[in-house]
Scaffold this motif. Structure first.
Motif, PDB file in Angstrom:
ATOM      1  N   TYR A 137      11.377 -92.213  39.667  1.00  0.00           N
ATOM      2  CA  TYR A 137      10.507 -93.372  39.890  1.00  0.00           C
ATOM      3  C   TYR A 137      11.353 -94.594  40.225  1.00  0.00           C
ATOM      4  O   TYR A 137      12.472 -94.734  39.722  1.00  0.00           O
ATOM      5  CB  TYR A 137       9.678 -93.675  38.634  1.00  0.00           C
ATOM      6  N   ARG A 138      10.772 -95.455  41.060  1.00  0.00           N
ATOM      7  CA  ARG A 138      11.491 -96.660  41.453  1.00  0.00           C
ATOM      8  C   ARG A 138      10.508 -97.816  41.577  1.00  0.00           C
ATOM      9  O   ARG A 138       9.350 -97.606  41.950  1.00  0.00           O
ATOM     10  CB  ARG A 138      12.160 -96.399  42.794  1.00  0.00           C
ATOM     11  N   GLY A 139      10.950 -99.020  41.273  1.00  0.00           N
ATOM     12  CA  GLY A 139      10.101-100.201  41.435  1.00  0.00           C
ATOM     13  C   GLY A 139      10.602-101.327  40.552  1.00  0.00           C
ATOM     14  O   GLY A 139      11.588-101.168  39.817  1.00  0.00           O
ATOM     15  N   THR A 140       9.919-102.440  40.632  1.00  0.00           N
ATOM     16  CA  THR A 140      10.322-103.601  39.831  1.00  0.00           C
ATOM     17  C   THR A 140       9.274-103.837  38.749  1.00  0.00           C
ATOM     18  O   THR A 140       8.078-103.895  39.041  1.00  0.00           O
ATOM     19  CB  THR A 140      10.451-104.852  40.727  1.00  0.00           C
ATOM     20  N   VAL A 141       9.734-103.902  37.532  1.00  0.00           N
ATOM     21  CA  VAL A 141       8.816-104.159  36.413  1.00  0.00           C
ATOM     22  C   VAL A 141       8.943-105.631  36.054  1.00  0.00           C
ATOM     23  O   VAL A 141      10.038-106.095  35.745  1.00  0.00           O
ATOM     24  CB  VAL A 141       9.183-103.288  35.194  1.00  0.00           C
ATOM     25  N   THR A 142       7.832-106.322  36.138  1.00  0.00           N
ATOM     26  CA  THR A 142       7.904-107.750  35.796  1.00  0.00           C
ATOM     27  C   THR A 142       7.239-107.958  34.436  1.00  0.00           C
ATOM     28  O   THR A 142       6.320-107.235  34.059  1.00  0.00           O
ATOM     29  CB  THR A 142       7.171-108.602  36.852  1.00  0.00           C
ATOM     30  N   ALA A 143       7.725-108.920  33.728  1.00  0.00           N
ATOM     31  CA  ALA A 143       7.125-109.349  32.467  1.00  0.00           C
ATOM     32  C   ALA A 143       6.959-108.230  31.440  1.00  0.00           C
ATOM     33  O   ALA A 143       5.918-108.108  30.801  1.00  0.00           O
ATOM     34  CB  ALA A 143       5.766-110.001  32.746  1.00  0.00           C
ATOM     35  N   GLU A 144       7.988-107.396  31.304  1.00  0.00           N
ATOM     36  CA  GLU A 144       7.952-106.400  30.225  1.00  0.00           C
ATOM     37  C   GLU A 144       8.329-107.104  28.918  1.00  0.00           C
ATOM     38  O   GLU A 144       9.246-107.930  28.901  1.00  0.00           O
ATOM     39  CB  GLU A 144       8.960-105.281  30.528  1.00  0.00           C
ATOM     40  N   THR A 145       7.612-106.812  27.857  1.00  0.00           N
ATOM     41  CA  THR A 145       7.925-107.456  26.584  1.00  0.00           C
ATOM     42  C   THR A 145       8.660-106.485  25.673  1.00  0.00           C
ATOM     43  O   THR A 145       8.222-105.345  25.489  1.00  0.00           O
ATOM     44  CB  THR A 145       6.622-107.893  25.881  1.00  0.00           C
ATOM     45  N   SER A 146       9.740-106.948  25.122  1.00  0.00           N
ATOM     46  CA  SER A 146      10.538-106.116  24.221  1.00  0.00           C
ATOM     47  C   SER A 146       9.720-105.729  22.982  1.00  0.00           C
ATOM     48  O   SER A 146       8.925-106.535  22.484  1.00  0.00           O
ATOM     49  CB  SER A 146      11.786-106.891  23.807  1.00  0.00           C
ATOM     50  N   THR A 147       9.922-104.511  22.494  1.00  0.00           N
ATOM     51  CA  THR A 147       9.220-104.104  21.267  1.00  0.00           C
ATOM     52  C   THR A 147       9.898-104.688  20.034  1.00  0.00           C
ATOM     53  O   THR A 147       9.339-104.661  18.938  1.00  0.00           O
ATOM     54  CB  THR A 147       9.221-102.563  21.110  1.00  0.00           C
ATOM     55  N   GLY A 148      11.144-105.132  20.208  1.00  0.00           N
ATOM     56  CA  GLY A 148      11.908-105.652  19.077  1.00  0.00           C
ATOM     57  C   GLY A 148      12.458-104.555  18.171  1.00  0.00           C
ATOM     58  O   GLY A 148      13.067-104.840  17.140  1.00  0.00           O
ATOM     59  N   PHE A 183      30.512 -98.799  31.599  1.00  0.00           N
ATOM     60  CA  PHE A 183      29.742 -98.339  32.766  1.00  0.00           C
ATOM     61  C   PHE A 183      28.341 -98.956  32.801  1.00  0.00           C
ATOM     62  O   PHE A 183      27.820 -99.288  33.856  1.00  0.00           O
ATOM     63  CB  PHE A 183      29.660 -96.804  32.727  1.00  0.00           C
ATOM     64  N   CYS A 184      27.761 -99.104  31.623  1.00  0.00           N
ATOM     65  CA  CYS A 184      26.379 -99.595  31.556  1.00  0.00           C
ATOM     66  C   CYS A 184      26.346-101.125  31.555  1.00  0.00           C
ATOM     67  O   CYS A 184      27.181-101.770  30.935  1.00  0.00           O
ATOM     68  CB  CYS A 184      25.693 -99.101  30.284  1.00  0.00           C
ATOM     69  N   SER A 185      25.347-101.672  32.221  1.00  0.00           N
ATOM     70  CA  SER A 185      25.131-103.119  32.135  1.00  0.00           C
ATOM     71  C   SER A 185      24.305-103.435  30.891  1.00  0.00           C
ATOM     72  O   SER A 185      24.325-104.550  30.382  1.00  0.00           O
ATOM     73  CB  SER A 185      24.416-103.616  33.385  1.00  0.00           C
ATOM     74  N   THR A 207      21.179 -99.924  44.921  1.00  0.00           N
ATOM     75  CA  THR A 207      20.024-100.798  45.148  1.00  0.00           C
ATOM     76  C   THR A 207      19.125-100.937  43.922  1.00  0.00           C
ATOM     77  O   THR A 207      18.129-101.664  43.971  1.00  0.00           O
ATOM     78  CB  THR A 207      19.154-100.243  46.304  1.00  0.00           C
ATOM     79  N   THR A 208      19.433-100.210  42.868  1.00  0.00           N
ATOM     80  CA  THR A 208      18.584-100.261  41.671  1.00  0.00           C
ATOM     81  C   THR A 208      19.464-100.310  40.417  1.00  0.00           C
ATOM     82  O   THR A 208      20.649 -99.983  40.480  1.00  0.00           O
ATOM     83  CB  THR A 208      17.708 -98.985  41.536  1.00  0.00           C
ATOM     84  N   THR A 209      18.852-100.675  39.301  1.00  0.00           N
ATOM     85  CA  THR A 209      19.496-100.450  38.004  1.00  0.00           C
ATOM     86  C   THR A 209      18.908 -99.145  37.473  1.00  0.00           C
ATOM     87  O   THR A 209      17.680 -99.025  37.323  1.00  0.00           O
ATOM     88  CB  THR A 209      19.213-101.614  37.036  1.00  0.00           C
ATOM     89  N   VAL A 210      19.775 -98.167  37.254  1.00  0.00           N
ATOM     90  CA  VAL A 210      19.312 -96.857  36.808  1.00  0.00           C
ATOM     91  C   VAL A 210      19.113 -96.886  35.295  1.00  0.00           C
ATOM     92  O   VAL A 210      20.031 -97.267  34.555  1.00  0.00           O
ATOM     93  CB  VAL A 210      20.340 -95.755  37.162  1.00  0.00           C
ATOM     94  N   VAL A 211      17.907 -96.504  34.845  1.00  0.00           N
ATOM     95  CA  VAL A 211      17.635 -96.439  33.403  1.00  0.00           C
ATOM     96  C   VAL A 211      17.977 -95.026  32.930  1.00  0.00           C
ATOM     97  O   VAL A 211      17.393 -94.048  33.377  1.00  0.00           O
ATOM     98  CB  VAL A 211      16.164 -96.780  33.099  1.00  0.00           C
ATOM     99  N   VAL A 230      14.231-102.322  29.840  1.00  0.00           N
ATOM    100  CA  VAL A 230      13.613-102.843  31.056  1.00  0.00           C
ATOM    101  C   VAL A 230      13.234-104.320  30.899  1.00  0.00           C
ATOM    102  O   VAL A 230      13.281-105.085  31.864  1.00  0.00           O
ATOM    103  CB  VAL A 230      12.416-101.940  31.462  1.00  0.00           C
ATOM    104  N   ALA A 231      12.897-104.724  29.673  1.00  0.00           N
ATOM    105  CA  ALA A 231      12.571-106.141  29.431  1.00  0.00           C
ATOM    106  C   ALA A 231      13.752-107.046  29.779  1.00  0.00           C
ATOM    107  O   ALA A 231      13.576-108.222  30.086  1.00  0.00           O
ATOM    108  CB  ALA A 231      12.165-106.326  27.972  1.00  0.00           C
ATOM    109  N   ASP A 232      14.953-106.467  29.751  1.00  0.00           N
ATOM    110  CA  ASP A 232      16.183-107.240  30.007  1.00  0.00           C
ATOM    111  C   ASP A 232      16.684-107.131  31.439  1.00  0.00           C
ATOM    112  O   ASP A 232      17.688-107.729  31.784  1.00  0.00           O
ATOM    113  CB  ASP A 232      17.309-106.681  29.119  1.00  0.00           C
ATOM    114  N   ILE A 233      16.034-106.284  32.251  1.00  0.00           N
ATOM    115  CA  ILE A 233      16.567-105.995  33.595  1.00  0.00           C
ATOM    116  C   ILE A 233      15.785-106.784  34.651  1.00  0.00           C
ATOM    117  O   ILE A 233      14.557-106.741  34.672  1.00  0.00           O
ATOM    118  CB  ILE A 233      16.483-104.470  33.905  1.00  0.00           C
ATOM    119  N   ASP A 234      16.518-107.474  35.516  1.00  0.00           N
ATOM    120  CA  ASP A 234      15.882-108.136  36.668  1.00  0.00           C
ATOM    121  C   ASP A 234      16.029-107.218  37.871  1.00  0.00           C
ATOM    122  O   ASP A 234      17.057-106.576  38.028  1.00  0.00           O
ATOM    123  CB  ASP A 234      16.599-109.459  37.000  1.00  0.00           C
TER     124      ASP A 234
END
Ligand SMILES: CC(C)(COP(=O)(O)OP(=O)(O)OC[C@H]1O[C@@H](n2cnc3c(N)ncnc32)[C@H](O)[C@@H]1OP(=O)(O)O)[C@@H](O)C(=O)NCCC(=O)NCCS
Length: 288
Positions: A137-148, A183-185, A207-211, A230-234
């Motif tokens: 899967y690929r795409g941009t996730v906006t406004a994900e909220t961290s579960t904490g 290796f990981c951001s 072109t992507t940040t791989v999760v 993902v909450a931390d990834i732009d």
């Protein structure tokens, strides 16, 4: 070394000597990947040369006709990936000769690999069996909220990360895991009173940040780790979701990520020694 002669009416016979390629061949591998419409992925190839064994066949002019990577996890399991044949040498048995060589040097290790539609018949003939379908899967996730629920990993977490990973994989993957902090951001852990119970990373590719990797004891933990990463990834992400992980698939779809590629997960050998239900996503499909 495995040797065989490939008959070819249009050029001189090509001897299928499968040899180990050194790090200096990285750009040739990237060129070969690009010629087959894969990304050039310098960061990934760099990791593969560092933690895996890259093999290939050169033609009579010294040009790379095939490439493939074997990544061993101790002696018990290994992953084969990045199997590539130059288009001009397709369907002459070179891909099979290369994979056969990797199977032979992997000895008795249980092998896993993600097979493309073109590659799958070749692997099935070599004894690999299908074990579900993987969707990228690929795409941009906006406004994900961290579960904490998770926190950023610290150097002191590495032994705990190695332990939960060894449980999931049934193998010691220290060679690659020791590289993850660089290796990981993004690298996060779940801990229960100081004991790491799961971890997940994300790393920048072309072109992507791989999760991935994602290792967790249950679905809720896996999804919490993915959500917090993902909450931390732009920007755009890539995430692998196996058909036996429906909630991860649901998570991706509900964020409007699009499935752009599918591969069949295959394995060869005895039963996988790991607690596979603790494995959620690979570092990259080439490493498992
Ligand atoms: C898949 C790949 C490695 C096969 O390499 P190869 O050297 O042609 O492989 P072999 O000659 O040993 O085996 C050929 C078999 O692969 C499959 N295959 C190869 N090229 C194919 C094509 N263009 N269309 C459909 N099937 C193909 C067929 O099953 C073929 O058997 P057949 O000729 O009896 O039908 C090569 O096509 C490639 O690099 N593809 C792009 C990248 C890729 O998908 N890699 C596989 C990753 S798992």
């Amino acid at each position: 070394m495995r040797t065989m002669t490939i008959s070819d009416t249009s050029r001189a016979p090509l001897t299928a000597n499968v040899t180990r390629l050194g790090r200096s061949a990285i750009d040739e591998c990237r060129d070969l990947a690009e010629s087959r419409h894969w990304d050039r992925e310098e960061r990934k190839w760099d990791l593969l040369f560092a933690v895996g064994e890259v093999y290939g066949i050169r033609d009579q002019d010294g040009e790379l006709a095939t490439a493939a990577v074997l990544a061993r996890n101790g002696a018990t399991t290994a992953t084969i990936g990045m199997v590539l044949t130059a288009e001009r040498y397709e369907r002459r048995g070179l891909g099979a000769a290369t994979v056969r060589h990797l199977v032979s040097v992997a000895d008795s290790a249980v092998l896993t690999m993600y097979a493309t539609e073109n590659g799958r018949p070749l692997y099935e003939r070599l004894g690999f069996v299908a074990d579900g379908v993987n969707t990228s899967y690929r795409g941009t996730v906006t406004a994900e909220t961290s579960t904490g629920r998770s926190r950023p990993a610290e150097p002191a977490d590495l032994p705990g990360i190695r332990a939960v990973d060894a449980h999931a994989h049934g193998a010691d993957r220290s060679k690659v895991l020791n590289r993850l902090p660089r290796f990981c951001s993004h690298l996060r852990v779940l801990d229960d009173h100081g004991a790491v119970t799961g971890y997940a990373g994300a790393w920048p590719n072309d072109t992507t940040t791989v999760v991935g990797p994602v290792i967790a004891a249950n679905e809720d933990d896996a999804l919490a780790l993915v959500t917090d990463l993902v909450a931390d990834i732009d920007g755009p992400i890539r995430l692998e979701a196996h058909s036996t992980r429906p909630r991860l698939t649901e998570w991706a779809r509900s964020r409007d990520l699009s499935g752009f590629d599918t591969t069949t997960m295959t394995y060869r050998g005895e039963d996988h020694p790991g607690a596979r239900d603790h494995w959620w996503s690979p570092i990259t499909v080439a490493l498992g």
